[in-house]
Design a protein around this motif. Sequence first.
Motif, PDB file in Angstrom:
ATOM      1  N   GLU A  92      -5.712 -22.506  -7.030  1.00 62.84           N
ATOM      2  CA  GLU A  92      -5.203 -22.051  -5.728  1.00 62.84           C
ATOM      3  C   GLU A  92      -4.328 -20.818  -5.896  1.00 62.84           C
ATOM      4  OE1 GLU A  92      -2.627 -23.645  -1.870  1.00 62.84           O
ATOM      5  OE2 GLU A  92      -3.014 -24.984  -3.565  1.00 62.84           O
ATOM      6  N   VAL A  93      -3.464 -20.821  -6.921  1.00 62.68           N
ATOM      7  CA  VAL A  93      -2.630 -19.650  -7.197  1.00 62.68           C
ATOM      8  C   VAL A  93      -3.509 -18.451  -7.532  1.00 62.68           C
ATOM      9  CG1 VAL A  93      -0.963 -18.657  -8.829  1.00 62.68           C
ATOM     10  CG2 VAL A  93      -0.601 -20.955  -7.918  1.00 62.68           C
ATOM     11  N   GLU A  94      -4.552 -18.660  -8.345  1.00 66.01           N
ATOM     12  CA  GLU A  94      -5.443 -17.559  -8.710  1.00 66.01           C
ATOM     13  C   GLU A  94      -6.093 -16.958  -7.467  1.00 66.01           C
ATOM     14  OE1 GLU A  94      -9.258 -16.615 -11.622  1.00 66.01           O
ATOM     15  OE2 GLU A  94      -9.241 -18.374 -10.331  1.00 66.01           O
ATOM     16  N   GLU A  95      -6.523 -17.796  -6.546  1.00 67.09           N
ATOM     17  CA  GLU A  95      -7.187 -17.311  -5.340  1.00 67.09           C
ATOM     18  C   GLU A  95      -6.283 -16.433  -4.490  1.00 67.09           C
ATOM     19  OE1 GLU A  95     -10.349 -17.395  -4.103  1.00 67.09           O
ATOM     20  OE2 GLU A  95     -10.799 -18.063  -6.143  1.00 67.09           O
ATOM     21  N   ASN A  96      -4.963 -16.584  -4.654  1.00 63.85           N
ATOM     22  CA  ASN A  96      -4.006 -15.808  -3.853  1.00 63.85           C
ATOM     23  C   ASN A  96      -3.456 -14.599  -4.599  1.00 63.85           C
ATOM     24  OD1 ASN A  96      -4.111 -17.535  -1.583  1.00 63.85           O
ATOM     25  ND2 ASN A  96      -2.703 -18.969  -2.556  1.00 63.85           N
ATOM     26  N   MET A  97      -4.075 -14.231  -5.732  1.00 63.18           N
ATOM     27  CA  MET A  97      -3.534 -13.152  -6.553  1.00 63.18           C
ATOM     28  C   MET A  97      -3.555 -11.803  -5.836  1.00 63.18           C
ATOM     29  SD  MET A  97      -2.243 -14.404  -9.181  1.00 63.18           S
ATOM     30  CE  MET A  97      -1.897 -12.867 -10.025  1.00 63.18           C
ATOM     31  N   ILE A  98      -4.562 -11.526  -5.043  1.00 63.33           N
ATOM     32  CA  ILE A  98      -4.622 -10.237  -4.332  1.00 63.33           C
ATOM     33  C   ILE A  98      -3.426 -10.103  -3.405  1.00 63.33           C
ATOM     34  CG2 ILE A  98      -5.893  -8.885  -2.629  1.00 63.33           C
ATOM     35  CD1 ILE A  98      -8.476  -9.923  -3.829  1.00 63.33           C
ATOM     36  N   GLU A  99      -3.090 -11.202  -2.715  1.00 62.30           N
ATOM     37  CA  GLU A  99      -1.966 -11.167  -1.780  1.00 62.30           C
ATOM     38  C   GLU A  99      -0.625 -11.014  -2.507  1.00 62.30           C
ATOM     39  OE1 GLU A  99      -5.461 -12.419   0.137  1.00 62.30           O
ATOM     40  OE2 GLU A  99      -4.518 -13.323  -1.630  1.00 62.30           O
ATOM     41  N   ARG A 100      -0.561 -11.419  -3.779  1.00 63.17           N
ATOM     42  CA  ARG A 100       0.682 -11.282  -4.540  1.00 63.17           C
ATOM     43  C   ARG A 100       0.942  -9.829  -4.925  1.00 63.17           C
ATOM     44  NH1 ARG A 100       2.696 -16.253  -7.255  1.00 63.17           N
ATOM     45  NH2 ARG A 100       3.757 -14.829  -8.673  1.00 63.17           N
ATOM     46  N   GLY A 101      -0.097  -8.990  -4.883  1.00 65.22           N
ATOM     47  CA  GLY A 101       0.096  -7.569  -5.120  1.00 65.22           C
ATOM     48  C   GLY A 101      -0.554  -7.054  -6.388  1.00 65.22           C
ATOM     49  N   MET A 102      -1.445  -6.104  -6.236  1.00 65.75           N
ATOM     50  CA  MET A 102      -2.067  -5.408  -7.359  1.00 65.75           C
ATOM     51  C   MET A 102      -2.643  -4.105  -6.809  1.00 65.75           C
ATOM     52  SD  MET A 102      -5.529  -7.726  -7.942  1.00 65.75           S
ATOM     53  CE  MET A 102      -4.609  -9.253  -8.155  1.00 65.75           C
ATOM     54  N   GLU A 103      -2.971  -3.163  -7.697  1.00 65.96           N
ATOM     55  CA  GLU A 103      -3.544  -1.896  -7.252  1.00 65.96           C
ATOM     56  C   GLU A 103      -4.481  -1.361  -8.321  1.00 65.96           C
ATOM     57  OE1 GLU A 103       0.120   1.056  -8.521  1.00 65.96           O
ATOM     58  OE2 GLU A 103       0.142   0.120  -6.539  1.00 65.96           O
ATOM     59  N   ARG A 104      -5.306  -0.401  -7.927  1.00 69.18           N
ATOM     60  CA  ARG A 104      -6.241   0.202  -8.892  1.00 69.18           C
ATOM     61  C   ARG A 104      -5.480   0.983  -9.956  1.00 69.18           C
ATOM     62  NH1 ARG A 104      -9.497   1.879  -4.245  1.00 69.18           N
ATOM     63  NH2 ARG A 104      -8.487   3.895  -4.441  1.00 69.18           N
ATOM     64  N   ILE A 105      -5.994   0.930 -11.166  1.00 65.98           N
ATOM     65  CA  ILE A 105      -5.460   1.772 -12.233  1.00 65.98           C
ATOM     66  C   ILE A 105      -5.950   3.199 -11.991  1.00 65.98           C
ATOM     67  CG2 ILE A 105      -5.603   2.251 -14.715  1.00 65.98           C
ATOM     68  CD1 ILE A 105      -5.648  -0.784 -15.147  1.00 65.98           C
ATOM     69  N   PRO A 106      -5.066   4.189 -12.041  1.00 67.29           N
ATOM     70  CA  PRO A 106      -5.448   5.579 -11.744  1.00 67.29           C
ATOM     71  C   PRO A 106      -6.653   6.032 -12.560  1.00 67.29           C
ATOM     72  CG  PRO A 106      -3.069   5.409 -11.906  1.00 67.29           C
ATOM     73  CD  PRO A 106      -3.603   4.067 -12.340  1.00 67.29           C
ATOM     74  N   GLY A 107      -7.630   6.587 -11.860  1.00 65.71           N
ATOM     75  CA  GLY A 107      -8.809   7.141 -12.503  1.00 65.71           C
ATOM     76  C   GLY A 107      -9.922   6.151 -12.751  1.00 65.71           C
ATOM     77  N   ALA A 108      -9.655   4.847 -12.611  1.00 66.20           N
ATOM     78  CA  ALA A 108     -10.683   3.842 -12.911  1.00 66.20           C
ATOM     79  C   ALA A 108     -11.858   3.931 -11.940  1.00 66.20           C
ATOM     80  CB  ALA A 108     -10.076   2.451 -12.880  1.00 66.20           C
ATOM     81  N   LEU A 109     -11.575   4.044 -10.650  1.00 63.06           N
ATOM     82  CA  LEU A 109     -12.652   4.116  -9.669  1.00 63.06           C
ATOM     83  C   LEU A 109     -13.468   5.386  -9.852  1.00 63.06           C
ATOM     84  CD1 LEU A 109     -14.136   2.954  -7.257  1.00 63.06           C
ATOM     85  CD2 LEU A 109     -12.417   4.007  -5.761  1.00 63.06           C
ATOM     86  N   ASP A 110     -12.827   6.505 -10.136  1.00 66.90           N
ATOM     87  CA  ASP A 110     -13.554   7.754 -10.368  1.00 66.90           C
ATOM     88  C   ASP A 110     -14.494   7.631 -11.571  1.00 66.90           C
ATOM     89  OD1 ASP A 110     -12.334   9.000  -8.233  1.00 66.90           O
ATOM     90  OD2 ASP A 110     -10.751   9.925  -9.445  1.00 66.90           O
ATOM     91  N   THR A 111     -14.052   6.928 -12.612  1.00 65.28           N
ATOM     92  CA  THR A 111     -14.894   6.722 -13.789  1.00 65.28           C
ATOM     93  C   THR A 111     -16.114   5.889 -13.437  1.00 65.28           C
ATOM     94  OG1 THR A 111     -13.013   6.896 -15.302  1.00 65.28           O
ATOM     95  CG2 THR A 111     -14.958   5.733 -16.120  1.00 65.28           C
ATOM     96  N   ILE A 112     -15.914   4.822 -12.675  1.00 65.64           N
ATOM     97  CA  ILE A 112     -17.029   3.980 -12.240  1.00 65.64           C
ATOM     98  C   ILE A 112     -18.008   4.797 -11.400  1.00 65.64           C
ATOM     99  CG2 ILE A 112     -17.680   2.015 -10.809  1.00 65.64           C
ATOM    100  CD1 ILE A 112     -16.395   1.030 -13.293  1.00 65.64           C
ATOM    101  N   LYS A 113     -17.489   5.581 -10.478  1.00 64.47           N
ATOM    102  CA  LYS A 113     -18.349   6.412  -9.630  1.00 64.47           C
ATOM    103  C   LYS A 113     -19.194   7.362 -10.459  1.00 64.47           C
ATOM    104  CE  LYS A 113     -15.456   6.668  -5.443  1.00 64.47           C
ATOM    105  NZ  LYS A 113     -14.668   7.585  -4.575  1.00 64.47           N
ATOM    106  N   LYS A 114     -18.569   8.024 -11.431  1.00 64.59           N
ATOM    107  CA  LYS A 114     -19.262   9.009 -12.244  1.00 64.59           C
ATOM    108  C   LYS A 114     -20.379   8.365 -13.063  1.00 64.59           C
ATOM    109  CE  LYS A 114     -16.864  12.396 -13.773  1.00 64.59           C
ATOM    110  NZ  LYS A 114     -15.920  13.301 -14.480  1.00 64.59           N
ATOM    111  N   LEU A 115     -20.087   7.231 -13.680  1.00 68.46           N
ATOM    112  CA  LEU A 115     -21.098   6.549 -14.486  1.00 68.46           C
ATOM    113  C   LEU A 115     -22.233   6.004 -13.617  1.00 68.46           C
ATOM    114  CD1 LEU A 115     -18.826   4.593 -16.997  1.00 68.46           C
ATOM    115  CD2 LEU A 115     -20.373   6.476 -17.564  1.00 68.46           C
ATOM    116  N   SER A 116     -21.891   5.496 -12.438  1.00 67.21           N
ATOM    117  CA  SER A 116     -22.902   4.854 -11.596  1.00 67.21           C
ATOM    118  C   SER A 116     -23.958   5.824 -11.080  1.00 67.21           C
ATOM    119  CB  SER A 116     -22.237   4.148 -10.414  1.00 67.21           C
ATOM    120  OG  SER A 116     -21.693   5.069  -9.488  1.00 67.21           O
TER     121      SER A 116
END
Length: 237
Positions: A92-116
């Motif tokens: 139950e705690v794991e399922e609520n992890m997004i609400e506890r707060g997290m964010e993308r690591i800088p540049g990670a999404l751009d790397t995924i986009k480029k490779l994809s």
Amino acid sequence: MFETSLSSDWYPTCAVFDCDGVLLDSESTWLTAQAELFERYGATFTQADEDALMGAAALDFARVLAANTTPHGASADDAAAHEKHIIEVVLEVEENMIERGMERIPGALDTIKKLSKVMPVAVASNSSADLLTRKMQAFGFAPYLTTWVGADDVASPKPAPDMYAEAIKRLGGDSQQTLTVEDSVTGARAAQESGANTLIFTGHGDTGAPGQGRFDSYTDPDFLATLNRWVKAARKA
């Protein structure tokens, strides 16, 4: 800082990324939750516990917590009931992890986009499949991924290689031509045993995880130069 022992003519034909600590800055949030759970049940979350459980699935953490907090002299039935309760609470705690707060690591999404753009890309995470789906959708990774594999999608989660083997199979890839990105010893062991080549992301500190290279930022010029070379080679293939 970027370094690799991969040959200059090697390039990936598919890629599989870990999630927590590699794409999302969520490890500290989960560590805080783990410590709180230990405290809730009257146990101390030691540095040794933290090191041993880094990258472990929530179910594995729950079993460790249950073992550390089962009352002395409890019957087998009482111990089983305690473990069942702990597992339910932890999941139950794991399922609520997004609400506890997290964010993308800088540049990670751009790397995924480029490779994809030139190869199929996946994520393999010890998060539950449902939570992983929520993370991929909430943080914008989903449109650029061919698939993602969660802890309950395979018989054994990391450190077993099952998760990476399944992801590579879904991508139609060859493990020796697969790039994996990990940050923990647990995850790196899984990736390496699948036969893939592994870069270790050290942006939150170097865990000493084994791999064919390390980098501390997705915006490091040397990492980007290598990434661009791989993309160019894959596009020509």
